[in-house]
Enzyme design. Structure first.
Site, PDB file in Angstrom:
ATOM      1  N   HIS A 259       0.801  -1.216   0.000  1.00  0.00           N
ATOM      2  CA  HIS A 259       0.000   0.000   0.000  1.00  0.00           C
ATOM      3  C   HIS A 259       0.835   1.267   0.000  1.00  0.00           C
ATOM      4  O   HIS A 259       0.282   2.366   0.010  1.00  0.00           O
ATOM      5  CB  HIS A 259      -0.908   0.005   1.233  1.00  0.00           C
ATOM      6  CG  HIS A 259      -0.159  -0.025   2.537  1.00  0.00           C
ATOM      7  ND1 HIS A 259       0.671  -1.068   2.875  1.00  0.00           N
ATOM      8  CD2 HIS A 259      -0.098   0.857   3.557  1.00  0.00           C
ATOM      9  CE1 HIS A 259       1.197  -0.820   4.073  1.00  0.00           C
ATOM     10  NE2 HIS A 259       0.759   0.330   4.497  1.00  0.00           N
ATOM     11  N   CYS A 260       2.171   1.147   0.001  1.00  0.00           N
ATOM     12  CA  CYS A 260       3.027   2.337   0.120  1.00  0.00           C
ATOM     13  C   CYS A 260       3.985   2.511  -1.051  1.00  0.00           C
ATOM     14  O   CYS A 260       3.921   3.493  -1.779  1.00  0.00           O
ATOM     15  CB  CYS A 260       3.831   2.275   1.430  1.00  0.00           C
ATOM     16  SG  CYS A 260       2.840   2.510   2.914  1.00  0.00           S
ATOM     17  N   ILE A 261       4.921   1.578  -1.217  1.00  0.00           N
ATOM     18  CA  ILE A 261       6.033   1.783  -2.142  1.00  0.00           C
ATOM     19  C   ILE A 261       5.589   1.993  -3.586  1.00  0.00           C
ATOM     20  O   ILE A 261       6.094   2.888  -4.267  1.00  0.00           O
ATOM     21  CB  ILE A 261       7.034   0.610  -2.061  1.00  0.00           C
ATOM     22  CG1 ILE A 261       7.518   0.438  -0.620  1.00  0.00           C
ATOM     23  CG2 ILE A 261       8.231   0.868  -2.969  1.00  0.00           C
ATOM     24  CD1 ILE A 261       8.165   1.673  -0.028  1.00  0.00           C
TER      25      ILE A 261
END
Length: 420
Positions: A259-261
């Site tokens: 969900h981030c990188i």
């Protein structure tokens, strides 16, 4: 009914936050638009990896309750927004979940309330998107209510760092707003770090993940030319990380997920282009490199099969591990999806095994699950380790495989083993 905090969005971010607040004795109300999620939590069932059903039951015994009734938000002293912010079709952040949450809060905003945005987004969102909506009713941020941003730092599956012992960055609309947010988190988080303001706190989150994104791209690109030059990159990294200063080890892989990188750096790149008119070249290059890793894995797979006088078309390729990181069931943005799709496009027969995923439909219904792992490995023309779950005895599986492609650098050297 009053609550110390209402948490909007009860997923991978909101639920661990609710757990720690409950443990500290705060009255916690959870709000979510999904009736299924709310009913499950009120019945003691967890839907995220990091919390068990027992954890949810302990939260319930401490007073936690979930609801879909937005009117109950008005009884909370603090409201924390923990909704997802995926990418839109044009590569920018899709703020519709945030906008919906803010509109709901605005309808129930009370004087003295503290509103905190945790959802990752571009710099300026708190001030330019959230604040105007909340102020439409006449209350003024920094005077009648407090407004702050505090980036979520949840790392699903991390058994060392959780919501309590991961330092919490807070940046308020005003110094008093920062103080209010710091006091709130200080009740259940070990360390609170004050940023200068909301924009600095928003950008801090993006810097953290952009740093990782770029360094992962660096080693992914090195993996390609090291292979062509006959250099063992995994050995190179092991040697380099013995330096006690000035170096942090990053590792190559079949792509980036979660969900981030794959998402957060694009917020920053999009914002720079939209507001300043020029590219954030490091981010865009890193995105290009990391996004092409599944295609590179397919190319390597084709070459491995060619060495055994086999074509990729018609060959059975078994993918081990289809989640985005080890030891959890979270599949968000998993590189296994484009990898499977590209293998299928070239005519391969793709199967998968994952101890955490019993049904995998992300790549369509053409990918069947192997129930007997050892038999599946023996029967596949090529086995690719995509995610190294703790349940896998990699060396034992590699020894049984016809050919084994290790994208995680964990298998011992062997005649059947090739590494990224």
């Amino acid at each position: 009914m009053t609550a110390d905090v209402a948490i909007i969005g009860l997923g991978y971010v909101g639920l661990p936050l609710a757990q720690e607040a409950s443990r500290a004795g705060l009255g916690v109300l959870g709000y979510d638009i999904s009736q299924r999620v709310v009913d499950g939590l009120n019945e003691g069932r967890s839907h995220v990896d990091d919390l068990s059903d027992d954890d949810i039951e302990q939260m319930r015994q401490a007073g936690f309750r979930a609801t879909t009734d937005a009117a109950e938000i008005g009884g909370a002293k603090t409201v924390v927004i923990c909704v997802p912010t995926p990418l839109s079709e044009d590569g920018g952040p899709d703020l519709r979940p945030v906008e919906s949450a803010v509109a709901t809060i605005a309808e129930n905003l009370q004087p003295g309330m503290l509103v905190i945005l945790e959802s990752t987004t571009y710099p300026g969102t708190t001030d330019e998107v959230v604040r105007p909506v909340l102020e439409k009713g006449g209350l003024v941020a920094g005077t009648d209510f407090h407004l702050a941003f505090s980036p979520e730092r949840i790392d699903p599956g991390n058994e060392t760092f959780g919501a309590k012992n991961t330092p919490k960055v807070v940046g308020g609309h005003s110094p008093a707003c920062t103080d209010a947010a710091a006091a709130f988190y200080g009740r259940f988080v070990d360390t609170v770090v004050r940023a200068k303001g909301t924009r600095e706190a928003e950008t801090a989150k993006l810097l953290e993940n952009t740093y990782r994104h770029i360094n992962i791209a660096l080693v992914n690109e090195m993996a390609r030319f090291c292979h062509d030059l006959g250099i063992d990159l995994w050995d190179v990294i092991a040697a380099a990380k013995t330096k006690p200063f000035g170096f942090q080890a990053f590792y190559p892989g079949p792509g980036v997920g979660g969900h981030c990188i794959p998402i957060d750096p694009n917020y920053l790149s999009y914002n720079v282009r939209a507001k300043l008119g020029y590219p954030f070249r490091f981010v865009e290059l890193a995105q290009e490199i990391n996004a092409t890793m599944p295609a590179y894995i397919v190319q390597r797979a084709q070459n491995i099969l060619n060495e055994d006088a086999k074509a990729l078309k018609g060959a059975t390729v078994l993918l081990l591990g289809v989640t985005y990181k080890p030891n959890i069931a979270d599949q968000r943005e998993s590189p296994a999806v484009p990898l499977a799709q590209q293998l299928l496009a070239k005519g391969a027969v793709v199967t998968y095994h994952d101890p955490h995923v019993t049904e995998w439909t992300a790549a369509g219904d053409q990918v069947q699950r192997v129930e007997d792992l050892e038999q599946g490995v023996r029967e596949a023309d090529l086995t690719i380790l995509v995610q190294n779950h703790r349940e896998y005895d990699v060396d034992a599986l590699a020894s049984q495989a016809v050919a084994f492609f290790d994208t995680r650098g964990v298998a011992a050297d062997g005649e059947k083993v090739q590494r990224l």
